[in-house]
Design an enzyme around this catalytic site. Sequence first.
Site, PDB file in Angstrom:
ATOM      1  CB  SER A 148     -27.999   8.187  29.395  1.00  0.00           C
ATOM      2  OG  SER A 148     -28.989   9.116  29.808  1.00  0.00           O
ATOM      3  CE  LYS A 188     -22.045  13.654  27.789  1.00  0.00           C
ATOM      4  NZ  LYS A 188     -23.368  13.495  28.311  1.00  0.00           N
TER       5      LYS A 188
HETATM    6  C1  LIG Z   1     -24.586  13.810  27.883  1.00  0.00           C
HETATM    7  C2  LIG Z   1     -25.777  13.053  28.314  1.00  0.00           C
HETATM    8  C3  LIG Z   1     -26.830  12.750  27.428  1.00  0.00           C
HETATM    9  C4  LIG Z   1     -26.873  13.245  26.001  1.00  0.00           C
HETATM   10  O1  LIG Z   1     -25.777  12.827  25.240  1.00  0.00           O
HETATM   11  P1  LIG Z   1     -25.362  13.568  23.902  1.00  0.00           P
HETATM   12  O2  LIG Z   1     -24.235  12.788  23.358  1.00  0.00           O
HETATM   13  O3  LIG Z   1     -24.991  14.983  24.234  1.00  0.00           O
HETATM   14  O4  LIG Z   1     -26.582  13.556  23.009  1.00  0.00           O
HETATM   15  C5  LIG Z   1     -27.882  11.974  27.908  1.00  0.00           C
HETATM   16  N1  LIG Z   1     -27.922  11.550  29.186  1.00  0.00           N
HETATM   17  C6  LIG Z   1     -26.938  11.825  30.061  1.00  0.00           C
HETATM   18  C7  LIG Z   1     -27.044  11.314  31.450  1.00  0.00           C
HETATM   19  C8  LIG Z   1     -25.825  12.579  29.662  1.00  0.00           C
HETATM   20  O5  LIG Z   1     -24.847  12.854  30.541  1.00  0.00           O
END
Ligand SMILES: *Cc1c(COP(=O)(O)O)cnc(C)c1O
Length: 333
Positions: free
Chosen positions: A308, A55
């Site tokens: 992510s 993010k």
């Molecule tokens: C926000 C987030 C997502 C999903 O991202 P989007 O852009 O809302 O689809 C996936 N994994 C993690 C760790 C996140 O913080």
Amino acid sequence: MTNLPVTLADIEQAARRIEGRILRTPFVLSASLSERCGVPVGLKLEHHQTTGSFKLRGATNAVLSLSPEERARGVVAASTGNHGRALAHAAKAEGSVATICMSRLVPENKVAEIRRLGASVRIVGRSQDEAQVEVDRLMAEDGLVMVPPFDNPAVVAGQGTLGLEIVEAMPDVATVLVPLSGGGLAAGVAAAVKGRLPKARVIGLTMQRGAAMKASLDAGRPVQVEEVASLADSLGGGIGLDNAVTFRMCRDLLDEVVLLSEAEIAAGMRHAYTQEREVIEGGAAVGIAALLSGRLGKLDGPVAVIFSGRNVDMGLHQRVINGEADPFAEDAA
Ligand SMILES: *Cc1c(COP(=O)(O)O)cnc(C)c1O
């Protein structure tokens, strides 16, 4: 693809803008998953990003895209999770201030963490909706600029820089597995990967519980779903009934969306820890979960999987690793 709200050129520009301000995270081959799947499987270790998730890319690009006047007024959001952390850090790094609005129900450790990252915290009301009312007030009365978690072109372009790094690390990648919630990550990564490699497939992965983007894609328009607790808490929440950017992009760019059960997500977290030696949160484990579950059928390789984020309560992580009753097991709901 040319008339989508975020193009490959926007993402390349974002990459130049945020270079040096975010980490270029490692990309490693997974021996265990490559062997299991019969094709090379690479892992983008984005959970090692500053603030613990991707993010920071979108938040940094969004803050840097503001005019100096806007940046001086400050930015605002209602997220208490990874976006809130990222925006707090990004604003401070660029000499701005983030105000993060949250309800009185948010646990004290989360509040402290956002403060530690340099944000000003407003505690208002008893729900996320009431916190959003305060965001709207701060925009209208104090001129703060809202940076939303996904439905914003600068945010999507920032997340897309992750896709460029994957293609640079694995130039013949055929399939990319992306965690999916509001779709900022999936939209940006798909635009980047397909912009560079038009034949590559991009698959969105999310939990069975309350998958708002999946329900919206099935309905052909943004719809609301009931929010349910999940191990993949970062994937919860709606996509916004007035969604302007990510719904269209996910509809036009994702080849498939696959849903995972709580037990499959737990198995993904366990595999990441025991085989790859990585601590990842539930929302980051959906890619491995999909590979292990066999739900993807025969895959074109090489495959890239995105880890992510890693912002998981360590007590919860330990219970998942120990295989104790999955906290949000289907039959416990
Ligand atoms: C926000 C987030 C997502 C999903 O991202 P989007 O852009 O809302 O689809 C996936 N994994 C993690 C760790 C996140 O913080």
